[in-house]
Design a protein around this motif. Structure first.
Motif, PDB file in Angstrom:
ATOM      1  N   PRO A  68       0.804  -1.227   0.000  1.00 20.11           N
ATOM      2  CA  PRO A  68       0.000   0.000   0.000  1.00 20.11           C
ATOM      3  C   PRO A  68       0.843   1.286   0.000  1.00 20.11           C
ATOM      4  O   PRO A  68       0.323   2.354  -0.283  1.00 20.11           O
ATOM      5  CB  PRO A  68      -0.827  -0.127   1.286  1.00 20.11           C
ATOM      6  N   ASP A  69       2.131   1.179   0.291  1.00 21.54           N
ATOM      7  CA  ASP A  69       3.003   2.363   0.276  1.00 21.54           C
ATOM      8  C   ASP A  69       3.493   2.725  -1.120  1.00 21.54           C
ATOM      9  O   ASP A  69       4.085   3.785  -1.313  1.00 21.54           O
ATOM     10  CB  ASP A  69       4.220   2.138   1.191  1.00 21.54           C
ATOM     11  N   ASP A  70       3.272   1.843  -2.087  1.00 28.84           N
ATOM     12  CA  ASP A  70       3.762   2.098  -3.441  1.00 28.84           C
ATOM     13  C   ASP A  70       2.825   3.008  -4.224  1.00 28.84           C
ATOM     14  O   ASP A  70       1.629   3.091  -3.944  1.00 28.84           O
ATOM     15  CB  ASP A  70       3.946   0.783  -4.194  1.00 28.84           C
ATOM     16  N   ILE A  71       3.424   3.670  -5.217  1.00 28.84           N
ATOM     17  CA  ILE A  71       2.690   4.551  -6.123  1.00 28.84           C
ATOM     18  C   ILE A  71       3.087   4.150  -7.542  1.00 28.84           C
ATOM     19  O   ILE A  71       4.258   4.234  -7.911  1.00 28.84           O
ATOM     20  CB  ILE A  71       3.009   6.036  -5.867  1.00 28.84           C
ATOM     21  N   VAL A  72       2.119   3.703  -8.325  1.00 27.86           N
ATOM     22  CA  VAL A  72       2.367   3.185  -9.662  1.00 27.86           C
ATOM     23  C   VAL A  72       1.847   4.172 -10.698  1.00 27.86           C
ATOM     24  O   VAL A  72       0.758   4.721 -10.551  1.00 27.86           O
ATOM     25  CB  VAL A  72       1.684   1.807  -9.835  1.00 27.86           C
ATOM     26  N   ALA A  73       2.642   4.391 -11.739  1.00 24.60           N
ATOM     27  CA  ALA A  73       2.232   5.270 -12.844  1.00 24.60           C
ATOM     28  C   ALA A  73       1.686   4.428 -13.987  1.00 24.60           C
ATOM     29  O   ALA A  73       2.323   3.476 -14.425  1.00 24.60           O
ATOM     30  CB  ALA A  73       3.419   6.096 -13.325  1.00 24.60           C
ATOM     31  N   GLU A  74       0.507   4.774 -14.463  1.00 23.88           N
ATOM     32  CA  GLU A  74      -0.120   4.099 -15.607  1.00 23.88           C
ATOM     33  C   GLU A  74       0.129   4.936 -16.856  1.00 23.88           C
ATOM     34  O   GLU A  74      -0.406   6.035 -16.994  1.00 23.88           O
ATOM     35  CB  GLU A  74      -1.623   3.937 -15.359  1.00 23.88           C
ATOM     36  N   PHE A  75       0.942   4.434 -17.770  1.00 25.34           N
ATOM     37  CA  PHE A  75       1.255   5.142 -19.008  1.00 25.34           C
ATOM     38  C   PHE A  75       0.461   4.581 -20.188  1.00 25.34           C
ATOM     39  O   PHE A  75      -0.029   5.324 -21.026  1.00 25.34           O
ATOM     40  CB  PHE A  75       2.756   5.032 -19.306  1.00 25.34           C
ATOM     41  N   ALA A  76       0.345   3.272 -20.245  1.00 27.78           N
ATOM     42  CA  ALA A  76      -0.235   2.611 -21.424  1.00 27.78           C
ATOM     43  C   ALA A  76      -1.710   2.938 -21.605  1.00 27.78           C
ATOM     44  O   ALA A  76      -2.452   3.095 -20.647  1.00 27.78           O
ATOM     45  CB  ALA A  76      -0.061   1.100 -21.302  1.00 27.78           C
ATOM     46  N   SER A  77      -2.116   3.006 -22.849  1.00 28.16           N
ATOM     47  CA  SER A  77      -3.525   3.156 -23.192  1.00 28.16           C
ATOM     48  C   SER A  77      -4.274   1.921 -22.706  1.00 28.16           C
ATOM     49  O   SER A  77      -3.730   0.809 -22.686  1.00 28.16           O
ATOM     50  CB  SER A  77      -3.658   3.267 -24.715  1.00 28.16           C
ATOM     51  N   PHE A  78      -5.536   2.090 -22.350  1.00 29.36           N
ATOM     52  CA  PHE A  78      -6.349   0.956 -21.920  1.00 29.36           C
ATOM     53  C   PHE A  78      -6.576  -0.035 -23.058  1.00 29.36           C
ATOM     54  O   PHE A  78      -7.018  -1.150 -22.823  1.00 29.36           O
ATOM     55  CB  PHE A  78      -7.687   1.429 -21.356  1.00 29.36           C
ATOM     56  N   CYS A  79      -6.267   0.362 -24.284  1.00 30.49           N
ATOM     57  CA  CYS A  79      -6.401  -0.527 -25.441  1.00 30.49           C
ATOM     58  C   CYS A  79      -5.162  -1.405 -25.616  1.00 30.49           C
ATOM     59  O   CYS A  79      -5.138  -2.276 -26.473  1.00 30.49           O
ATOM     60  CB  CYS A  79      -6.611   0.285 -26.712  1.00 30.49           C
ATOM     61  N   PHE A  80      -4.141  -1.157 -24.817  1.00 33.81           N
ATOM     62  CA  PHE A  80      -2.874  -1.877 -24.927  1.00 33.81           C
ATOM     63  C   PHE A  80      -2.745  -2.823 -23.744  1.00 33.81           C
ATOM     64  O   PHE A  80      -3.040  -2.458 -22.609  1.00 33.81           O
ATOM     65  CB  PHE A  80      -1.726  -0.872 -24.973  1.00 33.81           C
ATOM     66  N   ALA A  82      -0.363  -3.870 -21.893  1.00 29.80           N
ATOM     67  CA  ALA A  82       0.497  -3.494 -20.761  1.00 29.80           C
ATOM     68  C   ALA A  82      -0.291  -2.782 -19.665  1.00 29.80           C
ATOM     69  O   ALA A  82       0.097  -2.800 -18.494  1.00 29.80           O
ATOM     70  CB  ALA A  82       1.646  -2.607 -21.237  1.00 29.80           C
ATOM     71  N   SER A  83      -1.408  -2.170 -20.021  1.00 30.22           N
ATOM     72  CA  SER A  83      -2.216  -1.482 -19.013  1.00 30.22           C
ATOM     73  C   SER A  83      -2.777  -2.455 -17.979  1.00 30.22           C
ATOM     74  O   SER A  83      -3.056  -2.070 -16.841  1.00 30.22           O
ATOM     75  CB  SER A  83      -3.365  -0.712 -19.674  1.00 30.22           C
ATOM     76  N   VAL A  84      -2.912  -3.718 -18.342  1.00 30.98           N
ATOM     77  CA  VAL A  84      -3.458  -4.720 -17.423  1.00 30.98           C
ATOM     78  C   VAL A  84      -2.591  -4.825 -16.166  1.00 30.98           C
ATOM     79  O   VAL A  84      -3.099  -4.850 -15.049  1.00 30.98           O
ATOM     80  CB  VAL A  84      -3.582  -6.090 -18.143  1.00 30.98           C
ATOM     81  N   ILE A  85      -1.278  -4.868 -16.344  1.00 33.49           N
ATOM     82  CA  ILE A  85      -0.369  -4.941 -15.189  1.00 33.49           C
ATOM     83  C   ILE A  85      -0.469  -3.672 -14.360  1.00 33.49           C
ATOM     84  O   ILE A  85      -0.607  -3.718 -13.130  1.00 33.49           O
ATOM     85  CB  ILE A  85       1.094  -5.145 -15.645  1.00 33.49           C
TER      86      ILE A  85
END
Length: 193
Positions: A68-80, A82-85
């Motif tokens: 819960p201390d981590d902060i993740v950046a989502e770059f990938a489009s939801f159509c790609f 990689a966004s699943v991870i």
């Protein structure tokens, strides 16, 4: 100045039924369908099962040690794929998820600044953008992992965070192999399964 939309899941859940949903999801049930043209250039729907996503997320949680201390950046489009991870791993770990604003997605300098300002700990990028961001992010104290994928990873930079070369076709649920890059190689491997 950057702006973002904050979604508080607690507020969304307050107005919902407090009990568990009455569903019987099984490991072979469809989890999602995502379209890819792959190497053929002809779009096709790839159907992935629940077990595929669960195995992948378990691996990411184990190797990235997301909390819960981590902060993740989502770059990938939801159509790609990689966004699943980037979507499911932090939500499963209870970590914070920032979806990069559209206004900075093509600007490595702005992305680098965003990563520092938001104290991002984990991010995944297409190789070309990731290499540009890594070039600029010599000093990012919170950052622990940067995963690159989609193209050949060519230029390693010795940084305080771990660079990971990921590879995998959509049919294998995003990532089939990873190589944790520790130095510059003549040919940076894609890892093994």
């Amino acid at each position: 100045k950057l702006s973002c939309t904050v979604l508080l899941l607690e507020e969304l859940l307050e107005n919902s039924n407090a009990g568990n949903p009455d569903t019987q999801i099984k490991e072979h049930d469809l989890c999602y369908c995502i379209y890819t043209s792959g190497s053929t250039g002809k779009p096709k729907g790839v159907m992935l099962e629940q077990r595929n996503l669960l195995n992948l997320i378990e691996y990411i949680l184990m190797t990235r040690k997301l909390t819960p201390d981590d902060i993740v950046a989502e770059f990938a489009s939801f159509c790609f794929d990689a966004s699943v991870i980037d979507l499911f791993a932090p939500l499963t770990a209870g970590a914070v998820l920032y979806i990069l604003p559209e206004s900075i997605r093509k600007d490595a300098i702005a992305i680098s600044r965003y990563i520092k300002e938001k104290e991002i700990t984990t991010a995944t990028f297409p190789t070309q953008m990731g290499e540009l961001v890594a070039e600029l992010l010599e000093d990012a104290p919170a950052l622990k992992f940067v995963t690159l994928g989609g193209e050949k990873f060519k230029h390693y930079r010795n940084r305080t965070y771990q660079m990971i070369n990921g590879y995998g076709p959509t049919e294998n649920t995003v990532s089939s192999t990873e190589f944790w890059v520790d130095k510059q190689y003549d040919n940076i491997p894609i890892g093994k399964s």
